[in-house]
Design an enzyme around this catalytic site. Structure first.
Site, mmCIF file in Angstrom:
data_model
loop_
_atom_site.group_PDB
_atom_site.id
_atom_site.type_symbol
_atom_site.label_atom_id
_atom_site.label_comp_id
_atom_site.label_asym_id
_atom_site.label_seq_id
_atom_site.Cartn_x
_atom_site.Cartn_y
_atom_site.Cartn_z
ATOM 1 N N MET A 64 -44.331 35.427 44.930
ATOM 2 C CA MET A 64 -45.021 35.966 43.755
ATOM 3 C C MET A 64 -45.613 34.817 42.940
ATOM 4 O O MET A 64 -45.929 34.984 41.757
ATOM 5 C CB MET A 64 -44.056 36.794 42.903
ATOM 6 C CG MET A 64 -43.526 38.007 43.682
ATOM 7 S SD MET A 64 -42.981 39.368 42.649
ATOM 8 C CE MET A 64 -41.657 38.611 41.749
ATOM 9 N N ALA A 93 -45.766 31.077 40.959
ATOM 10 C CA ALA A 93 -44.867 30.279 40.100
ATOM 11 C C ALA A 93 -43.961 29.445 41.008
ATOM 12 O O ALA A 93 -42.741 29.428 40.852
ATOM 13 C CB ALA A 93 -44.074 31.166 39.148
ATOM 14 N N LEU A 94 -44.588 28.759 41.931
ATOM 15 C CA LEU A 94 -43.850 28.099 43.018
ATOM 16 C C LEU A 94 -43.067 26.888 42.517
ATOM 17 O O LEU A 94 -43.533 26.138 41.670
ATOM 18 C CB LEU A 94 -44.837 27.663 44.116
ATOM 19 C CG LEU A 94 -45.690 28.797 44.707
ATOM 20 C CD1 LEU A 94 -46.635 28.248 45.783
ATOM 21 C CD2 LEU A 94 -44.822 29.914 45.279
ATOM 22 N N GLY A 97 -37.808 25.305 45.573
ATOM 23 C CA GLY A 97 -37.186 26.260 46.492
ATOM 24 C C GLY A 97 -38.246 26.859 47.413
ATOM 25 O O GLY A 97 -38.045 26.991 48.627
ATOM 26 N N HIS A 98 -39.400 27.217 46.839
ATOM 27 C CA HIS A 98 -40.510 27.714 47.668
ATOM 28 C C HIS A 98 -40.993 26.616 48.617
ATOM 29 O O HIS A 98 -41.369 26.893 49.763
ATOM 30 C CB HIS A 98 -41.683 28.159 46.797
ATOM 31 C CG HIS A 98 -41.413 29.368 45.947
ATOM 32 N ND1 HIS A 98 -41.271 29.297 44.586
ATOM 33 C CD2 HIS A 98 -41.265 30.677 46.271
ATOM 34 C CE1 HIS A 98 -41.044 30.515 44.100
ATOM 35 N NE2 HIS A 98 -41.043 31.371 45.102
ATOM 36 N N GLN A 117 -32.219 40.972 49.234
ATOM 37 C CA GLN A 117 -33.605 41.162 49.675
ATOM 38 C C GLN A 117 -33.767 40.734 51.137
ATOM 39 O O GLN A 117 -34.338 41.473 51.950
ATOM 40 C CB GLN A 117 -34.537 40.350 48.772
ATOM 41 C CG GLN A 117 -35.958 40.214 49.296
ATOM 42 C CD GLN A 117 -36.878 39.537 48.305
ATOM 43 O OE1 GLN A 117 -37.304 40.160 47.355
ATOM 44 N NE2 GLN A 117 -37.219 38.278 48.522
ATOM 45 N N LEU A 133 -32.659 27.192 41.865
ATOM 46 C CA LEU A 133 -34.057 27.231 41.421
ATOM 47 C C LEU A 133 -34.571 28.667 41.427
ATOM 48 O O LEU A 133 -34.286 29.441 42.347
ATOM 49 C CB LEU A 133 -34.914 26.357 42.343
ATOM 50 C CG LEU A 133 -35.164 24.939 41.819
ATOM 51 C CD1 LEU A 133 -33.881 24.225 41.509
ATOM 52 C CD2 LEU A 133 -35.980 24.139 42.817
ATOM 53 N N SER A 143 -38.105 31.068 39.681
ATOM 54 C CA SER A 143 -39.311 31.076 38.845
ATOM 55 C C SER A 143 -38.959 31.490 37.421
ATOM 56 O O SER A 143 -39.678 31.174 36.474
ATOM 57 C CB SER A 143 -40.350 32.041 39.422
ATOM 58 O OG SER A 143 -40.664 31.661 40.743
ATOM 59 N N ARG A 144 -37.852 32.223 37.263
ATOM 60 C CA ARG A 144 -37.475 32.711 35.927
ATOM 61 C C ARG A 144 -36.739 31.660 35.104
ATOM 62 O O ARG A 144 -36.529 31.859 33.909
ATOM 63 C CB ARG A 144 -36.628 33.982 36.046
ATOM 64 C CG ARG A 144 -37.440 35.174 36.566
ATOM 65 C CD ARG A 144 -36.670 36.480 36.536
ATOM 66 N NE ARG A 144 -37.538 37.628 36.744
ATOM 67 C CZ ARG A 144 -37.690 38.279 37.903
ATOM 68 N NH1 ARG A 144 -37.025 37.884 38.975
ATOM 69 N NH2 ARG A 144 -38.505 39.311 37.997
HETATM 70 O O1 PAF Z 1 -38.990 37.182 46.595
HETATM 71 C C1 PAF Z 1 -40.134 37.420 46.137
HETATM 72 O O2 PAF Z 1 -40.808 36.554 45.591
HETATM 73 C C2 PAF Z 1 -40.685 38.829 46.228
HETATM 74 O O3 PAF Z 1 -39.684 39.782 46.092
HETATM 75 C C3 PAF Z 1 -41.506 39.069 47.506
HETATM 76 C C4 PAF Z 1 -40.643 38.953 48.765
HETATM 77 C C5 PAF Z 1 -42.648 38.081 47.584
HETATM 78 C C6 PAF Z 1 -42.098 40.486 47.494
HETATM 79 O O4 PAF Z 1 -42.921 40.667 46.401
#
Ligand code: PAF
Length: 309
Positions: A42, A44-45, A48-49, A169, A200, A202-203
């Site tokens: 989503m 806001a990397l 961790g991303h 998730q 880490l 984004s929030r």
């Molecule tokens: O983990 C996330 O950033 C979101 O839940 C995802 C998997 C991109 C789905 O919107």
């Protein structure tokens, strides 16, 4: 078709597209040369991303293609959640993608992903979608799985990469890929932490200095539980709760000891602890694996494994 090659300080690597058609055109000649590896985000990397992208690059190899999607999915936010204030930082995100070997970034509009508004057909996550995060955020996992299925359809990846921190998730995405035979291999990458233990997210940028200090109780509680695991499940739960109870800035939502597949907590062997809490107005989650001792007694085992504040 809208395609641009993103210019970043670290190079001109990722091609930025905002439509599925442009991405399909870009990927068509590349599919034969190696796997397409997707990192859904989503935006806001953070680092961790970056770990997800590095894992994707490794899996794609020299001749494969790494695609990052940046899409704040309205379907997975409930009423009163942070959809409107969720950080949107595409320029900085492109820099991160460039530095981590990403080939293409798909940053579509809401209309591109959901032409005609909310989709009529959505993915039902089943019973696993109603517990833990799903109990606190009704409809969240239907929104997540629906957009992930949609992104799988738009990108048609061979592999998709998810973070361990969003443990429920990634479990549900694996289950969906298996149950619906989507033909996507799901790869999970360990959680990246700050040196002081904070996972880490984004929030984290919503936290002020005091709240950030309070938030450390989440990872500290998980570590305490992991250390106490050798004395059994009760000891692990008690150790985690002692840390959380001692931090007034943390409003606990749940602390759950479960099996690695999110089934009932075992009394011995491999287990998983998940925590969710509000710090100020920010909701944070974290998780850690732990091993419970085979001989420690656990007479008061709660089959739900869940403690609710
Ligand atoms: O983990 C996330 O950033 C979101 O839940 C995802 C998997 C991109 C789905 O919107």
């Amino acid at each position: 078709m809208s395609t641009t090659t993103a210019t970043t300080t670290s190079g001109t690597r990722p091609v930025l597209v905002d439509t599925a058609a442009a991405l399909a055109e870009l990927l068509a000649p590349r599919r034969a040369t190696g796997p397409v590896v997707l990192v859904p985000t989503m935006g806001a990397l953070h680092d961790g991303h970056a770990d997800l992208m590095d894992a994707a690059r490794e899996r794609a190899g020299e001749h494969g293609t790494v695609v990052v999607t940046v899409f704040v999915n309205p379907l997975q936010f409930g009423q009163g959640e942070d959809l409107d204030r969720y950080p949107r930082t595409l320029d900085a995100d492109l820099e991160t993608c460039a530095a981590h070997g990403v080939d293409a970034v798909l940053a579509p509009s809401v209309d591109e992903v959901y032409p005609g508004g909310r989709p009529q057909v959505t993915v039902h996550p089943g019973p696993l979608g109603d517990v833990l995060e799903g109990a606190s955020r009704p409809g969240h996992f239907a929104g997540v799985l629906t957009v992930v299925a949609k992104l799988f359809g738009l990108v048609r990846p061979d592999v998709a990469v998810f973070g361990e921190k969003d443990y429920q998730q990634q479990t549900l995405v694996r289950r969906m890929a298996l149950d619906l035979a989507l033909g996507v291999d799901v790869l999970t990458v360990p959680t990246r932490r700050e040196p002081d233990g904070l996972a880490l997210s984004s929030r984290n940028r919503y936290l002020d200095a005091d709240q950030r200090r309070s938030a450390l109780a989440l990872s500290a509680a998980l570590r305490a539980a992991a250390d106490a695991g050798a004395r059994g499940a009760d000891a692990a739960r008690a150790a985690a709760l002692a840390v959380l109870d001692a931090e007034p800035g943390v409003d606990l939502d749940y602390l759950a000891l479960v099996a690695p597949d999110l089934g009932d907590a075992p009394t011995t062997g491999d287990a998983r602890l998940l925590v969710a809490a509000r710090v100020g107005t920010t909701r944070l989650i974290d998780t850690m694996p732990l091993t419970l001792d085979q001989t420690a007694r656990d007479d008061t085992h709660d089959p739900t494994g869940q403690e609710t504040a």
